[in-house]
Each structure stands twice: as structure tokens, then as C-alpha cells.
Motif scaffolding. Structure first.
Motif, PDB file in Angstrom:
ATOM      1  N   ASN A  60      32.559  71.073 102.571  1.00  0.00           N
ATOM      2  CA  ASN A  60      33.305  69.816 102.619  1.00  0.00           C
ATOM      3  C   ASN A  60      33.474  69.268 101.211  1.00  0.00           C
ATOM      4  O   ASN A  60      32.505  69.153 100.472  1.00  0.00           O
ATOM      5  N   ALA A  61      34.706  68.915 100.884  1.00  0.00           N
ATOM      6  CA  ALA A  61      35.001  68.338  99.573  1.00  0.00           C
ATOM      7  C   ALA A  61      35.161  66.830  99.717  1.00  0.00           C
ATOM      8  O   ALA A  61      35.945  66.361 100.539  1.00  0.00           O
ATOM      9  N   ASN A  62      34.401  66.085  98.931  1.00  0.00           N
ATOM     10  CA  ASN A  62      34.535  64.626  98.919  1.00  0.00           C
ATOM     11  C   ASN A  62      35.914  64.250  98.390  1.00  0.00           C
ATOM     12  O   ASN A  62      36.480  64.963  97.563  1.00  0.00           O
ATOM     13  N   PRO A  63      36.441  63.121  98.842  1.00  0.00           N
ATOM     14  CA  PRO A  63      37.792  62.718  98.408  1.00  0.00           C
ATOM     15  C   PRO A  63      37.916  62.540  96.896  1.00  0.00           C
ATOM     16  O   PRO A  63      37.016  62.024  96.247  1.00  0.00           O
ATOM     17  N   GLU A  64      39.040  63.009  96.376  1.00  0.00           N
ATOM     18  CA  GLU A  64      39.416  62.817  94.971  1.00  0.00           C
ATOM     19  C   GLU A  64      40.798  62.170  94.967  1.00  0.00           C
ATOM     20  O   GLU A  64      41.605  62.411  95.863  1.00  0.00           O
ATOM     21  N   THR A  65      41.069  61.370  93.961  1.00  0.00           N
ATOM     22  CA  THR A  65      42.346  60.674  93.870  1.00  0.00           C
ATOM     23  C   THR A  65      43.189  61.263  92.744  1.00  0.00           C
ATOM     24  O   THR A  65      42.691  61.491  91.647  1.00  0.00           O
ATOM     25  N   LYS A  77      44.904  60.357  97.929  1.00  0.00           N
ATOM     26  CA  LYS A  77      43.476  60.603  98.095  1.00  0.00           C
ATOM     27  C   LYS A  77      43.371  61.891  98.914  1.00  0.00           C
ATOM     28  O   LYS A  77      43.862  61.968 100.041  1.00  0.00           O
ATOM     29  N   SER A  86      41.036  65.184 100.390  1.00  0.00           N
ATOM     30  CA  SER A  86      39.764  65.815 100.735  1.00  0.00           C
ATOM     31  C   SER A  86      40.093  67.051 101.555  1.00  0.00           C
ATOM     32  O   SER A  86      41.220  67.211 102.027  1.00  0.00           O
ATOM     33  N   THR A 133      38.233  70.547 104.031  1.00  0.00           N
ATOM     34  CA  THR A 133      37.127  71.300 104.612  1.00  0.00           C
ATOM     35  C   THR A 133      37.524  72.768 104.607  1.00  0.00           C
ATOM     36  O   THR A 133      38.652  73.113 104.954  1.00  0.00           O
ATOM     37  N   GLN A 189      30.595  74.901  95.215  1.00  0.00           N
ATOM     38  CA  GLN A 189      31.232  73.914  94.353  1.00  0.00           C
ATOM     39  C   GLN A 189      32.243  74.558  93.410  1.00  0.00           C
ATOM     40  O   GLN A 189      33.244  73.939  93.050  1.00  0.00           O
ATOM     41  N   ILE A 242      35.383  74.773  95.481  1.00  0.00           N
ATOM     42  CA  ILE A 242      35.927  73.419  95.673  1.00  0.00           C
ATOM     43  C   ILE A 242      36.615  72.936  94.397  1.00  0.00           C
ATOM     44  O   ILE A 242      37.732  72.412  94.451  1.00  0.00           O
ATOM     45  N   ASN A 243      35.989  73.134  93.248  1.00  0.00           N
ATOM     46  CA  ASN A 243      36.595  72.712  91.976  1.00  0.00           C
ATOM     47  C   ASN A 243      37.902  73.439  91.692  1.00  0.00           C
ATOM     48  O   ASN A 243      38.861  72.834  91.221  1.00  0.00           O
TER      49      ASN A 243
END
Length: 145
Positions: free
Chosen positions: A55-60, A70, A72, A74, A92, A95-96
Motif C-alpha cells: 500500500n502506498a500512502n497518498p502523495e500530492t 492526491k 495512492s 495498492t 518501497q 512504490i517509489n
């Protein structure tokens, strides 16, 4: 030779049997390299059996037209035993890489219609992300608000 290189022939044989029982295609050389790199090859095979949810936390991100998004997501992914040596084994890393790709799409977009979660998901699945990580992506769900 493997034993003389401080490897564990017992772990090698256990890992190869476990991989075969779970239909994981891996060579003796790969399992040996994992062992000689200081990792437990049996544990590595076990990790490759199960699917992982990342799960990726929200990024703006902000588009060229100044609209804020915004994002995010999965990911369902499985580690690939053949990529463990030399690959980023942390979720990670994947995700990055995906966030970098999404940021590039959003910040270079002239039109908000270009920013579509389904299209981004398809593009990501056919892109190169699995090559930059130990994980092979099975599914990705992107949320954009």
C-alpha cells in the motif's frame, strides 16, 4: 565448493526442494548465490510463494494547469526469486518507482483527461517496473482524488 565458500549445502537442497514443490523456477546457481550473499535461501523461497500487498500512502502532485492530484495505490505482487540478488528487495523501491512515473505523467500533463487511473494502471503493468524490483506486479489499483 559451495561448502568451502562458507555456504550451506543443506539449505541449498532444502530451498531447491521447496521451490520445486511450489513450481518456482530457480537454478542451483541462483540459490547458491543467495546463500553465499548471506541470505537464507529457504526463507527467500518461502517469501516467493506468497503474494504480497503493498500500500502506498497518498502523495500530492500538481499538473501543468495547476490542478492538484492526491494519488495512492495498492499493488498485488509476488517476489521473483531470480531477481533477489542485485534487485531492490524492499517493496518501497517499487512504490517509489511507480510514484516517480505517476509524477512524470501528472506534472507533464496539459490536459486533466490524460490523468486516468485505469490507463495509468495499464501503462504501469506493461512498463518496466518489475525489472527495477524483486517484485513482479500482478495487479495495481490507483486512486486519484
Amino acid at each position: 565448493m559451495h561448502y568451502l565458500g562458507t555456504g550451506s549445502p543443506k539449505l541449498i537442497s532444502q530451498a531447491l526442494v521447496l521451490a520445486k514443490e511450489n513450481n518456482i523456477d530457480v537454478s542451483f546457481n541462483t540459490i547458491s548465490a543467495i546463500d553465499l550473499a548471506g541470505r537464507n535461501p529457504v526463507n527467500c523461497v518461502k517469501e516467493c510463494i506468497k503474494e504480497h500487498i503493498l500500500n502506498a500512502n497518498p502523495e500530492t502532485f500538481i499538473s501543468k494547469e495547476g490542478k492538484e492530484y492526491k494519488v495512492s495505490f495498492t499493488i498485488k505482487a509476488k517476489p521473483n526469486i531470480n531477481k533477489i540478488i542485485g534487485g531492490g528487495d524492499d517493496g518501497q523501491v517499487l512504490i517509489n518507482c511507480i510514484f516517480d512515473y505517476i509524477e512524470k505523467i501528472i506534472t507533464n500533463s496539459d490536459n486533466s483527461n490524460d490523468i486516468n487511473p485505469e490507463k495509468l494502471s495499464k501503462d504501469i503493468l506493461k512498463e518496466f517496473f518489475s525489472n527495477k524490483s524483486v517484485f513482479d506486479i500482478k495487479e495495481i489499483k490507483i486512486n486519484i482524488n
